[in-house]
Scaffold this motif. Structure first.
Motif, PDB file in Angstrom:
ATOM      1  N   GLU A 257      -2.412  60.051 -28.338  1.00  0.00           N
ATOM      2  CA  GLU A 257      -1.481  59.199 -29.388  1.00  0.00           C
ATOM      3  C   GLU A 257      -0.143  59.466 -29.035  1.00  0.00           C
ATOM      4  O   GLU A 257       1.230  59.452 -29.168  1.00  0.00           O
ATOM      5  CB  GLU A 257      -1.858  58.092 -30.416  1.00  0.00           C
ATOM      6  N   ASP A 261       3.468  59.592 -28.083  1.00  0.00           N
ATOM      7  CA  ASP A 261       5.065  59.184 -28.964  1.00  0.00           C
ATOM      8  C   ASP A 261       5.673  60.760 -29.403  1.00  0.00           C
ATOM      9  O   ASP A 261       6.540  60.220 -29.558  1.00  0.00           O
ATOM     10  CB  ASP A 261       3.978  59.027 -30.527  1.00  0.00           C
ATOM     11  N   TRP A 264       7.903  59.731 -26.026  1.00  0.00           N
ATOM     12  CA  TRP A 264       8.715  58.714 -25.774  1.00  0.00           C
ATOM     13  C   TRP A 264       9.737  59.462 -26.540  1.00  0.00           C
ATOM     14  O   TRP A 264      11.285  58.748 -26.241  1.00  0.00           O
ATOM     15  CB  TRP A 264       7.478  57.421 -26.575  1.00  0.00           C
ATOM     16  N   ARG A 265       9.746  59.803 -27.728  1.00  0.00           N
ATOM     17  CA  ARG A 265      11.053  59.681 -28.364  1.00  0.00           C
ATOM     18  C   ARG A 265      12.111  61.185 -28.114  1.00  0.00           C
ATOM     19  O   ARG A 265      12.719  60.889 -28.053  1.00  0.00           O
ATOM     20  CB  ARG A 265      10.244  60.970 -29.775  1.00  0.00           C
TER      21      ARG A 265
END
Length: 495
Positions: A257, A261, A264-265
């Motif tokens: 996760e 994340d 994605w950032r």
């Protein structure tokens, strides 16, 4: 079936088996040596021990000796013995029967234990496979719950912490208030804990902390409807193995996760930088044309009326401000995308301060500027153009939001040079001291000064690229913005 029932059943069956053996062997009296009949009884002892366990074997040993004495040794149907040698036979028979019973039962226990370990290993392997294929916490919880129910006949409840270390239950079952307190205690102490019927009157439970490689990941609560924790603790090694595998799986999901994340950032940041860069380039061309047309209005013959010329001048000013904002956006996009190369050189910081003041001389003329530099400032390794941009942005902010007094300080603290710009005026709200360095964030929404909240974000990107930090502090009568630059080891200058 409880232990007492098992015990009585084994005694009964072993007695019946020995009696049947004696009845079958009675026709052989006189036709077969008594030693061979003893071997038949010993065979029954072995078979009963292998099939039913130690209790049946020991019972068969004693019953066989008794039946052999009564039915096969003269005088028959009596426990009296006329030949003393048979006493030795009985003793040896009993000892041999007991030894065979013990050895056979021991082998049987080892065999059963090996089979149980093999089954447990296979079950744990299947659990590990199920957890390895899990991509969500719900799937992992379901896999653990099904394994505990099918393999150990236990209810499984995962108690996991959130970002604020508050524990929450996961799974189809729910813990009582007392059980949740025990789960909290196990999580806080990191030790395995148990409760029984005497604690909550409903269940016997074991609480196993889930220890990850970096931190505790939660608690596995294993709950049974049995009355004694003794039976539950019999599977403690298995439960600890399940807890270890579960902790590793939960930690893996956490890191997956985190990785998603972070990915994605990064993608979001790249997209934002690309958009900013594209907008900056696409806007510059019409801005240049608009500025040229607005400036050409001053050259028209005959001259335009004064009101029209004032409008043209104001239009040029606004276009220049918009062009500066576009330039800031372009620089920010390059900095955040890593596309701007620092041209570091060893140089005195006071020269960059002086250049920045000269560039802003026209707008600083109405402000009182005080400069306080430490006398032992060494040469610093930085990009003069970018640090000049930082100083200019900070000075412009001081002019916009201050009331006339500006103070520039530079000194050495530890391994960093600290530079600060103070302005007297209204302080920044405490909850925005950190937010003002994010993109499009301003210290005061109600302030009438023009700006889009880009300058301080650019300053942070530049300072971070140099290996320093920047932050804001409220003073009694204003605001102080400080940034640091690493000292390093400057070259030796030969004069």
């Amino acid at each position: 079936m409880n232990a007492k029932t098992h015990y009585l059943r084994d005694i009964f069956y072993s007695t019946v088996a020995c009696a049947l053996t004696a009845l079958l062997a009675m026709p052989l009296i006189g036709r077969m040596n008594l030693v061979n009949i003893v071997m038949l009884f010993l065979l029954v002892v072995v078979l009963l021990t292998v099939k039913m366990g130690r209790t049946a074997g020991v019972t068969a040993a004693f019953v066989s000796v008794a039946l052999f004495d009564v039915l096969f040794v003269e005088p028959r149907f009596s426990f009296s013995v006329t030949d003393a040698q048979y006493i030795l036979t009985f003793i040896v028979m009993l000892i041999v029967a007991l030894v065979i019973s013990y050895l056979t039962s021991h082998l049987r226990e080892q065999m059963l234990e090996a089979e149980l370990k093999a089954q447990q290993s296979q079950a744990l392997y299947e659990l590990a496979q199920a957890l390895a294929s899990s991509v969500t916490l719900t799937q992992a919880t379901t896999a653990v719950s099904q394994f505990m129910h099918q393999s150990l006949r236990l209810e499984a409840i995962l108690v996991l912490p959130d970002a604020t270390e508050n524990l929450h239950q996961h799974g189809d079952h729910r813990l009582t208030e007392v059980e949740m307190l025990m789960a909290h205690a196990a999580y806080d102490s990191g030790n395995i804990m148990q409760t029984g019927y005497q604690n909550d009157g409903e269940h016997s439970s074991t609480y196993l902390p889930l220890h990850g490689s970096t931190r505790k990941r939660g608690v596995l609560a294993a709950r049974s409807n049995i009355e004694s924790t003794g039976e539950l603790l019999h599977d403690r090694a298995m439960l600890e193995a399940v807890a270890s595998i579960t902790a590793a799986s939960i930690e893996r999901l956490h890191f997956v996760e985190v990785a998603h994340d972070a990915e994605w950032r990064v993608a979001s940041e790249r997209l934002r930088s690309s958009i900013l860069s594209a907008l900056s380039h696409d806007i510059r061309t019409p801005l240049t044309a608009a500025y040229g047309m607005a400036d050409s209005l001053h050259l028209i013959e005959p001259p335009l009326p004064q009101a029209a010329q004032d409008t043209a001048t104001a239009l040029c000013t606004q276009i220049l401000q918009l062009n500066q904002m576009v330039s800031n956006l372009l620089d920010l996009a390059k900095l955040q995308a890593g596309g701007m190369t620092l041209r570091r050189e060893w140089q005195p910081v006071e020269e960059v301060i002086g250049t920045s003041l000269q560039l802003l001389q026209s707008i600083l003329s109405k402000h009182h500027v005080t400069i306080k530099l430490a006398p032992d400032l060494p040469l610093l390794n930085f990009d003069a153009v970018l640090i000049e941009r930082v100083l200019c942005n900070l000075l412009e902010n001081a002019i916009k939001y201050g009331n006339g007094n500006i103070e520039i300080n530079a000194d050495i603290k530890g391994d960093f040079a600290h530079l600060s710009i103070q302005n007297s005026g209204k302080p920044i709200p405490a909850d925005k001291l950190e937010q003002i360095f994010t993109l499009f964030e301003r210290g005061s929404e109600s302030h009438t000064a023009h700006g889009t909240g880009i300058g301080l974000s650019i300053c942070r990107s530049i300072i971070n690229a140099h290996g320093g930090q920047i932050w804001a502090e409220n003073l009694n009568d204003g605001v102080n913005i400080i940034f640091t630059l690493p000292l390093g080891t400057p070259p030796i200058v030969n004069l």
